[in-house]
Design an enzyme around this catalytic site. Structure first.
Site, PDB file in Angstrom:
ATOM      1  N   GLU A 102       0.830  -1.202   0.000  1.00  0.00           N
ATOM      2  CA  GLU A 102       0.000   0.000   0.000  1.00  0.00           C
ATOM      3  C   GLU A 102       0.866   1.255   0.000  1.00  0.00           C
ATOM      4  OE1 GLU A 102      -0.442  -2.588   2.044  1.00  0.00           O
ATOM      5  OE2 GLU A 102      -2.303  -3.423   1.201  1.00  0.00           O
TER       6      GLU A 102
ATOM      7  N   HIS B  73     -10.972  -5.739   8.568  1.00  0.00           N
ATOM      8  CA  HIS B  73     -11.816  -5.481   7.406  1.00  0.00           C
ATOM      9  C   HIS B  73     -13.045  -4.643   7.739  1.00  0.00           C
ATOM     10  CE1 HIS B  73      -9.536  -9.097   6.267  1.00  0.00           C
ATOM     11  NE2 HIS B  73      -9.663  -8.662   5.025  1.00  0.00           N
TER      12      HIS B  73
END
Length: 321
Positions: free
Chosen positions: A58, A128
């Site tokens: 990322e 998540h």
């Protein structure tokens, strides 16, 4: 129709809407490039040279997007889940947010959009289901957007891509033509005069359900809802853009209703609601007839199978209101 079916249709609509917006960006802007983890799999794009997968980094995706945007390209970086954005935090907060300011306005990366899903999915657990918008509130130079539904995503994502500032676009887990909604513009969903209820993202639907329960509580809740409150006229506002947020719309509403309740999934400590409450208190203090209230998630890690108990829902909203 079951809740599972509704959720599946909503998720499908969001995917279709996102793919359509990305396709329009590629068709209208020759400099547009879309990249991220697995972004090229299962998509409908035809310009493969402008859509590609990245390694599982990322930080690398954010840094690459900053460099690409600084060279004049429209860079659209996809991060699979907002929970994974922390490795990119240094790039986004220390580089993207400060890029124009530190150059004295000579350079810009305003055509950078970081797109990522956010908020609870009902079973996502620790990695998540987090609501992380509050971490970026102190990063002057960024814009943060959270739509509530596919039609809002459809309108706000093109605006984010075309905005002259770097934007973090977080969408919760529609038209097919080009369609845009203005950023930093809240929307009054239900007008009212007795209280302003401010929220964003998935929490909008919990608040709508809470208002229905407030006006017509079922027998199990009726003893907890005084009859005098059932006729309350609550003004519901979807903030939509978190940074920079629409101060004028919110403050004008609070000046009329004289009360404010802020609802968000993220925890209370360091949450966006605290900043909004402080600003409203500064601008409308003499009009408030009660302290600003915040209804938030618990200040704990995202719970596993107990996820729904750690964040506001329609029941907790009506009881707090």
């Amino acid at each position: 129709m079951s809740n599972l079916t509704i959720a599946s249709l909503a998720a499908f609509s969001l995917r279709r809407r996102r793919a359509d917006d990305f396709s329009i960006a590629l068709a209208k802007d020759d400099s547009a490039v879309i990249f991220g983890e697995y972004i090229a799999f299962g998509r409908v794009f035809r310009c493969r040279e402008h859509v590609f997968n990245t390694p599982l980094t990322e930080q690398g995706s954010a840094g690459f997007g900053i460099g690409l945007a600084s060279m004049g390209h429209t860079a659209i970086a996809e991060i699979q889940f907002a929970d994974y954005i922390f490795p990119a935090f240094d790039q986004l907060v220390n580089e993207a947010a400060k890029f124009r300011y530190r150059s004295g306005g000579h350079f810009s990366i305003g055509r950078l959009t970081v797109h990522t899903p956010t908020m609870a999915v009902g079973h996502g657990g620790l990695y998540h289901s987090q609501s992380l918008e509050g971490f970026f509130i102190g990063a002057s130079g960024l814009k943060v957007v959270i739509p509530r539904c596919p039609i809002q995503c459809k309108g706000l994502l093109p605006s984010a891509i075309r905005n002259p500032n770097p934007v973090i676009f977080m969408e919760p887990q529609v038209p097919i033509d080009d369609f845009a909604l203005p950023l930093s513009s809240a929307k009054i969903l239900i007008p009212g005069s007795d209280l302003t209820l401010l929220t964003w993202g998935t929490s909008v639907y919990h608040c709508e359900a809470a208002l229905r329960l407030l006006n017509s509580p079922p027998p199990s809740l009726a003893p907890l809802v005084p009859p005098s409150l059932r006729s309350a006229k609550v003004e519901l506002i979807d903030l939509r853009t978190i940074l920079l947020w629409d101060i004028e719309t919110v403050v004008e509403s609070v000046r009329r209703t004289k009360r404010l309740v802020i609802v968000h999934e993220a925890g209370m400590m360091g949450g966006v609601g605290g900043e909004i409450a402080a600003e409203v208190g500064k601008r409308a203090f003499l009009r408030l007839e009660a302290p600003v209230r915040r209804i938030t998630g618990w200040d704990v890690p995202a719970a596993l199978q107990f996820e729904k108990f750690a964040m506001p829902d329609e029941i907790s909203n009506i009881l707090y209101e």
